[in-house]
Design an enzyme around this catalytic site. Sequence first.
Site, PDB file in Angstrom:
ATOM      1  N   ASP A 101     -66.991 -97.731 -92.513  1.00 16.36           N
ATOM      2  CA  ASP A 101     -66.842 -97.169 -93.489  1.00 16.36           C
ATOM      3  C   ASP A 101     -68.772 -97.806 -94.113  1.00 16.36           C
ATOM      4  O   ASP A 101     -68.638 -98.723 -94.654  1.00 16.36           O
ATOM      5  CB  ASP A 101     -65.890 -96.365 -95.109  1.00 16.36           C
ATOM      6  CG  ASP A 101     -65.430 -95.215 -95.201  1.00 16.36           C
ATOM      7  OD1 ASP A 101     -66.675 -94.673 -95.774  1.00 16.36           O
ATOM      8  OD2 ASP A 101     -64.311 -95.083 -95.076  1.00 16.36           O
ATOM      9  N   ASP A 202     -69.982 -92.589 -96.598  1.00 18.16           N
ATOM     10  CA  ASP A 202     -69.374 -91.850 -97.387  1.00 18.16           C
ATOM     11  C   ASP A 202     -70.872 -91.024 -98.833  1.00 18.16           C
ATOM     12  O   ASP A 202     -71.877 -91.642 -99.252  1.00 18.16           O
ATOM     13  CB  ASP A 202     -68.798 -92.831 -98.828  1.00 18.16           C
ATOM     14  CG  ASP A 202     -68.451 -93.064 -99.987  1.00 18.16           C
ATOM     15  OD1 ASP A 202     -67.295 -91.571 -99.355  1.00 18.16           O
ATOM     16  OD2 ASP A 202     -68.234 -92.922-100.675  1.00 18.16           O
ATOM     17  N   GLU A 259     -70.620 -87.644 -94.365  1.00 16.24           N
ATOM     18  CA  GLU A 259     -69.568 -86.914 -95.585  1.00 16.24           C
ATOM     19  C   GLU A 259     -70.938 -86.691 -96.578  1.00 16.24           C
ATOM     20  O   GLU A 259     -71.798 -87.045 -97.144  1.00 16.24           O
ATOM     21  CB  GLU A 259     -68.527 -87.400 -96.497  1.00 16.24           C
ATOM     22  CG  GLU A 259     -67.862 -87.469 -97.274  1.00 16.24           C
ATOM     23  CD  GLU A 259     -67.170 -87.970 -98.534  1.00 16.24           C
ATOM     24  OE1 GLU A 259     -65.692 -88.333 -98.538  1.00 16.24           O
ATOM     25  OE2 GLU A 259     -67.908 -89.028 -98.826  1.00 16.24           O
ATOM     26  N   HIS A 335     -58.273 -89.128 -95.603  1.00 17.18           N
ATOM     27  CA  HIS A 335     -57.855 -89.995 -96.908  1.00 17.18           C
ATOM     28  C   HIS A 335     -57.967 -89.825 -98.458  1.00 17.18           C
ATOM     29  O   HIS A 335     -57.205 -90.054 -99.212  1.00 17.18           O
ATOM     30  CB  HIS A 335     -58.406 -91.448 -96.772  1.00 17.18           C
ATOM     31  CG  HIS A 335     -59.738 -91.917 -97.135  1.00 17.18           C
ATOM     32  ND1 HIS A 335     -60.764 -91.224 -96.626  1.00 17.18           N
ATOM     33  CD2 HIS A 335     -60.727 -91.691 -98.590  1.00 17.18           C
ATOM     34  CE1 HIS A 335     -61.882 -91.156 -97.005  1.00 17.18           C
ATOM     35  NE2 HIS A 335     -62.176 -91.238 -97.904  1.00 17.18           N
ATOM     36  N   ASP A 336     -58.527 -88.557 -98.216  1.00 16.22           N
ATOM     37  CA  ASP A 336     -59.220 -87.748 -99.394  1.00 16.22           C
ATOM     38  C   ASP A 336     -58.234 -86.350 -99.515  1.00 16.22           C
ATOM     39  O   ASP A 336     -58.248 -85.796-100.509  1.00 16.22           O
ATOM     40  CB  ASP A 336     -60.637 -87.612 -99.462  1.00 16.22           C
ATOM     41  CG  ASP A 336     -61.108 -88.757-100.196  1.00 16.22           C
ATOM     42  OD1 ASP A 336     -60.407 -89.817-100.844  1.00 16.22           O
ATOM     43  OD2 ASP A 336     -62.121 -88.492 -99.911  1.00 16.22           O
TER      44      ASP A 336
END
Length: 564
Positions: A101, A202, A259, A335-336
């Site tokens: 990440d 991210d 993302e 995870h979100d």
Amino acid sequence: MAYTPKWWWQNSVVYQVYPRSFQDSNHDGIGDLKGIISRLDYIKKLGADIIWLNPIYRSPNVDNGYDISDYRAIDPTFGSLTDFKELLTKAHELGLKIMMDLVVNHSSDENEWFKQSRQGKENPYRDYYIWRDPVDGHEPTNWGSYFSGSAWQYDEASGQYYLHLFAVKQPDLNWENEAVRHSVYDIMNWWADLGVDGFRMDVINLISKPAVYKDVPTAPGMKYGDVEPVVANGHRMHEFLQEMHQAVMAKHDLVTVGETPGATTDDAKKYANLEQTELNMIFEFEHVGLDGNDNPALGKWSDKKVSLPELRDNLVKWQTQLSGKAWNSLYWNNHDQPRVVSRFGNDDPKYRVVSAKMLATMLHCLQGTPYIYAGEELGMTNTTFNSLSDYRDLESINAYHQLVDEEHLVDGKTMSRYLAIHSRDNARTPMQWDDSKNAGFSDAEPWIAVNPNYSEINAKAALADPSSVFYHYQKLIQMRHDLPVMTEGKFALVNGNESDDQVFAYTRDDGETTLLVVTNFTKETITREYAAGKGKLLLSNYEDDMGETLRPYEAKVYEFSSKR
């Protein structure tokens, strides 16, 4: 025989590991790298090709690792760089790749860059971040943070504000500064040289901020406005990504996914173009934003259910508009996001398994690279929170205080219901390995409570049951590896399915083979003429085929020749 596409990541399947919640090896209630190493055989058995790790860098963990204080160090919570190198080695020995990440829209305020930056306007690192003077004694703009409140924080020492689109302790990096960009590229090359196989980036499309900072519209009752329309997909985004590509990706054989909140299909055609000048693919947010609140001031906090036509229309748009131009990423969970079987399926014990398999089938047979979030392959569900003190997620806690205590836009009981549905903590409960204490995750008290249903839903039980959700995912992954049509085939809706509010049916066709995918999104038993496929039944979530009859949450995949 395995099929080899043009790019290796096109028929790969990604398995996302949230390290904090995957497996604890040192008895502190927090998952770690040695814990992940101990479970590599499990991921290999599932059939995944790439492991995406959420951040494991050194961090104060204000936002669970998305606030990085040292980009070249492993946080001691997870282990050491030696542990990471062991993970890389053992993963590679199993044929698994590791995707890191990358969090470079912002850093931690404990990062050395920011420590230097806040020392004064003359410091060479001052321009690594975004500083602005007050306007009429207040914030430079009325921009709201994604994590509630203002996106600006006042610094007493210098008399200026710094920008933080997320938490106060996550100051935004200034990508207009060439030194920042090349510092990031150096970090990426450092990890790639170490053997990392790719990067998930991210909120990467927020790095190009506006040329001029202005106020934005505010929703009724809100002090701060939604900043995403002015910070997403900025005017220098493609320049920055192309520069990154030349500095990093062109030198290594990497998989990259960005993302990109607020990105449209037109944006994706540039970001994930098939000429491979920027990224391999992006995570768009449209299909996971359909159940947001009708009141824009409440954002995602809602109990709204998405209709199948809404969901299908969005997925079809991304399939058809990117076809031949860009590459899709396919995901339900991360995870979100809340657990998909609780969100778009049915987590009632009577239907959980069949609906989890149905959702998996529908997604994995689309064109793109599928992502599986740890526990999704078990049909893990949303959890139960009894009070606000049960939550660990900063976004959830901040939202409750802002919307209930400060803005009075919703009452506490209603907001608690919204949190139970949409909190990111639903995805962050420990992986459910078995029915022993703490689901086999840890012999110490976990950092966040285990979902109470772990005694019924766990990996040990799934592996012992040939009809489990796990083995259904395994079959879908094998199909993607073996069948060129899964990667290359054109997508088309079945005639008449455009307005069906119960069934999503589509075909994939590569000129040699056609797949017919039929999925019932309801708990009703219904009939559809096309549900009796003309070819071989490749996969189903029921043991027999009743032709035109579709049972609750039934999913079927037929294969037949395109040359009939």
